[in-house]
Each structure stands twice: as C-alpha cells, then as structure tokens.
Motif scaffolding. Structure first.
Motif, mmCIF file in Angstrom:
data_model
loop_
_atom_site.group_PDB
_atom_site.id
_atom_site.type_symbol
_atom_site.label_atom_id
_atom_site.label_comp_id
_atom_site.label_asym_id
_atom_site.label_seq_id
_atom_site.Cartn_x
_atom_site.Cartn_y
_atom_site.Cartn_z
ATOM 1 N N ASP A 44 22.675 -25.368 -12.376
ATOM 2 C CA ASP A 44 22.246 -25.465 -10.982
ATOM 3 C C ASP A 44 20.797 -25.924 -10.830
ATOM 4 O O ASP A 44 20.464 -26.604 -9.864
ATOM 5 N N ALA A 45 19.929 -25.538 -11.778
ATOM 6 C CA ALA A 45 18.519 -25.930 -11.678
ATOM 7 C C ALA A 45 18.382 -27.448 -11.709
ATOM 8 O O ALA A 45 17.636 -28.032 -10.905
ATOM 9 N N VAL A 46 19.103 -28.093 -12.611
ATOM 10 C CA VAL A 46 19.051 -29.559 -12.707
ATOM 11 C C VAL A 46 19.691 -30.180 -11.477
ATOM 12 O O VAL A 46 19.167 -31.147 -10.914
ATOM 13 N N LYS A 47 20.790 -29.618 -11.039
ATOM 14 C CA LYS A 47 21.475 -30.148 -9.856
ATOM 15 C C LYS A 47 20.552 -30.097 -8.641
ATOM 16 O O LYS A 47 20.427 -31.077 -7.902
ATOM 17 N N GLU A 48 19.889 -28.968 -8.428
ATOM 18 C CA GLU A 48 18.988 -28.832 -7.282
ATOM 19 C C GLU A 48 17.794 -29.786 -7.402
ATOM 20 O O GLU A 48 17.370 -30.383 -6.407
ATOM 21 N N LYS A 49 17.272 -29.936 -8.599
ATOM 22 C CA LYS A 49 16.157 -30.861 -8.820
ATOM 23 C C LYS A 49 16.607 -32.296 -8.569
ATOM 24 O O LYS A 49 15.880 -33.087 -7.944
ATOM 25 N N CYS A 80 13.723 -30.661 -16.428
ATOM 26 C CA CYS A 80 14.136 -29.256 -16.567
ATOM 27 C C CYS A 80 14.475 -28.868 -18.006
ATOM 28 O O CYS A 80 14.879 -27.735 -18.265
ATOM 29 N N GLU A 82 16.965 -30.002 -19.765
ATOM 30 C CA GLU A 82 18.421 -29.999 -19.944
ATOM 31 C C GLU A 82 18.930 -31.437 -19.832
ATOM 32 O O GLU A 82 19.867 -31.739 -19.104
#
Length: 128
Positions: A44-49, A80, A82
């Motif tokens: 989710d962190a990469v998706k949100e970024k 991030c 990833e």
C-alpha cells in the motif's frame, strides 16, 4: 494435444486478450495503478506514493495511459525501497521496458524527482 486443441487454446487466449482490452479501455491511470500493484503484489505504501506522483503529473503535459501509470509505480517503488524491475512492470502493463523507462524519465524530469532510472539491459532493448 491435437491440432484442434492447440487451435482452441489460441482462440481462447485471443478472446481473453480482446475481453481484457474492452473491459479495461475505460480505466484511468489510477485504476491502472491499483490493478498493477495488486497483480505484482506491491504494498500500500508504494501504491499510495504512486497515486501521489500521478496526481502531481496533472497539468504537466505528460500523456496518460498504462505507461504513465507503470512509470509512477516504478518511481514510487524506488523511493519506498520496494522497487520492481522495468521487465516486471512491462509484462504486467503489456507494454515495453523502453516505453516505461522513457515515461519514467519524463515524469522524473518534469517533477524534479531524484531517482535513478535503470538503463537498457539488452542490445535489443537498446534499439527500442
């Protein structure tokens, strides 16, 4: 497997691709990002970024589409920690590494993002 079975497999794959293209033709880039992240198992962190980067590209004269969506994921993944390879993203987005790389460079330059974009890995890709 007989010739009839091989033909049926080819027809089935072709119909699946046509169906995918018809179903996904109306998707916007945020939907591409959501789907690619899910398909690649990206957090989710990469998706949100990636979605934040996508939003920042609005009004920057960067054409939309699956290449821009994949480029945003590529850059976000690098930021991030990833990161996915251009090859993985290209397979998922059904495009080429070169097109994603070019779009990532464009996004990077226009948004002044400090991230390293991987160089072509093969002679064939260098010709793209």
């Amino acid at each position: 497997m007989g010739l009839g079975d091989k033909f049926k497999n080819i027809v089935d794959k072709t119909v699946d691709k046509i169906d995918d293209n018809i179903t996904r033709a109306g998707e916007d880039d945020s939907e591409h990002i959501a789907r690619y992240c899910k398909d690649l198992g990206i957090g989710d962190a990469v998706k949100e970024k990636a979605l934040a980067i996508l939003k920042d590209t609005d009004g920057k004269d960067i054409s939309s589409g699956r290449n821009r969506a994949a480029a945003c994921i590529y850059i976000a993944g690098k930021q991030c920690g990833e990161a996915k390879t251009l090859s993985d993203l290209a397979k998922c987005a059904r495009t080429t590494e070169g097109l994603i790389r070019d779009k990532a460079k464009e996004v990077k330059d226009k948004l002044k993002i400090d991230v390293e974009i991987e160089e072509p890995s093969t002679e064939e890709e260098k010709k793209e």
